[in-house]
Design an enzyme around this catalytic site. Structure first.
Site, short mmCIF file in Angstrom:
data_model
loop_
_atom_site.label_atom_id
_atom_site.label_comp_id
_atom_site.label_asym_id
_atom_site.label_seq_id
_atom_site.Cartn_x
_atom_site.Cartn_y
_atom_site.Cartn_z
N ARG A 15 0.83 -1.21 0.00
CA ARG A 15 0.00 0.00 0.00
C ARG A 15 0.87 1.26 0.00
NH1 ARG A 15 -2.75 -4.06 1.98
NH2 ARG A 15 -5.03 -4.09 2.07
N ASP A 297 -5.77 -15.09 6.77
CA ASP A 297 -4.39 -15.45 6.43
C ASP A 297 -3.73 -16.26 7.53
OD1 ASP A 297 -4.31 -14.45 3.89
OD2 ASP A 297 -3.16 -12.65 4.36
#
Length: 413
Positions: A15, A297
């Site tokens: 990001r 995850d």
């Protein structure tokens, strides 16, 4: 107590690279993750004509709010989902240019359709070179006006993140109504980071309003990767140890730090301080039922230690793990069964029963998280091997070295 220095977050680094490339000025990233995924992202930016300087513990990115310097470029995204989803979105806002994207066979199998449909709805000339909704693809940029979108992000929150980060680069901004959302904490990371780069997104329920106007460069420190930390936290709970990870505390951006709450529910002692988190074993792991939709995850981490609990471990609402680097839910079930463990699965759940695992070769399916998760199981079941141990380079190239150092001091080693 063992203190583990975890490398930077992959999600935050990706990001930050997007935001830095889109910002006015030069951004310095401190302690970014150096791995195959993030190196691939940086390489993609360079191929697009962005100036990226990489030193050992800091990267400098010269932003170009108007878009890439290159008017024509080919970008290979390797295995990186953030690279493959974020970079086509970044270039789509450029005033002009033709950009071709491709990826590894593994990444070509992973879906893009909700994102590419949204970009097409915004007027972007985007064409797939093979299967619809998959790489390879070509973007012919001509600027984006902006407007209203409806998005299904039930498969991946990365679709929403890509569009949120795109919003300030459009002429009128974006208003995004989300019908389904998975891994919501990752969206919170995006919103917080956009704020640090000068853009405030208005959120009302599942509607996000992103103003136009662009980003400001900054100096940005990348926090340690909470998903990677989960392996060491789980190892502590499994082996009677105490582990502290500095840099991940109460103010951490990443939702995957909530994995320690799962370990607490299983019986471990957990302390989350201002700047560090510690997990210590109590010598017992309880069976639990847990919804991991928002921290999926870390599902393989829990699955790998589940056989050592005193009762069944049932993990629910993790359908999106079937469209990661591999079908992680099925990969976990396959490997646990090969270890002699009783496992049941459904479309979005897995239930693992206690047992005495036996050593076997782990079928990694080229997935870094399968290797690192079952490395934790290997602390209690010596002799586990992997058909592709090197795939950890995707997010933690030094994993085996660091984990071996951790394991060295265990009783009986």
């Amino acid at each position: 107590m063992t203190v583990i220095d975890i490398p930077g977050s992959k999600s935050v680094t990706a990001r930050a690279l997007f935001l830095a490339a889109a910002a006015e000025g030069t951004t310095t990233l401190l302690r970014p993750l150096r791995s195959d995924d993030t190196e691939g992202f940086a390489e993609g930016l360079k191929n697009l004509g962005y100036a990226v300087g990489q030193e050992a513990d800091s990267w400098r990115v010269q932003g170009r709010p108007a878009g890439p310097a290159a008017g024509d470029a080919d970008v290979y995204c390797r295995d990186g989902a953030t690279t493959a989803r974020f970079l086509p979105t970044l270039v789509a806002a450029a005033a002009s240019g033709t950009y071709r994207f491709d990826a590894s066979a593994q990444m070509r199998r992973r879906p893009l359709a909700p994102l590419t449909r949204a970009l097409t709805a915004l007027g972007v000339d985007l064409r797939h070179g093979g299967a619809e909704g998959h790489h390879p693809l070509t973007v012919r940029a001509a600027g984006i006006e902006g407007g209203d979108l409806t998005l299904d992000a039930g498969e991946s929150s990365q679709y929403l993140t890509a569009l949120l980060m795109l919003g300030p680069l459009t002429a009128k901004g974006l208003r995004i109504e989300v019908t389904e959302l998975v891994s919501a904490p990752y969206v919170e990371i995006t919103l917080a980071m956009m704020r640090d780069f000068g853009v405030e997104v208005l959120r009302e329920g599942n509607t996000f309003t992103v103003p136009p106007g662009g980003y400001r460069a900054t100096a940005y420190a990348v926090e340690p990767d909470a998903s990677t930390a989960s392996y060491f936290f789980a190892a502590a709970a499994l082996t009677g140890r105490e582990v502290t990870v500095p840099g991940l505390g109460a103010g951490a951006l990443q939702g995957d730090l909530r994995f320690v709450d799962v370990l607490r529910d299983m019986g471990a002692e957990v302390s989350v301080g201002a700047d560090a988190t510690t997990v210590r074993s109590t010598g017992r792991l309880r069976g639990i039922t847990v919804n991991m939709r928002d921290i999926s995850d870390t599902m393989p981490t829990l699955a790998a230690i589940a056989p050592y609990a005193d009762g069944p471990v049932r993990i629910e609402d993790v359908a999106n793990t079937r469209v990661k680097e591999c079908d992680r839910l099925e990969a976990c079930a396959e490997n646990l069964r090969a270890m002699g463990i009783t496992v049941s699965t459904g479309p979005d759940w897995i239930e693992i029963h206690p047992g005495t695992p036996k050593p076997t070769e782990i079928a990694t399916h080229g997935d870094h998280r399968i290797v690192m998760s079952f490395a934790v199981a290997g602390l209690r079941t010596p002799g586990l091997t992997y058909d592709d141990p090197g795939c950890v380079r995707k997010t933690f190239p030094r994993f085996h070295e660091v984990f071996a150092d951790f394991a060295h001091d265990l009783p009986g080693r």
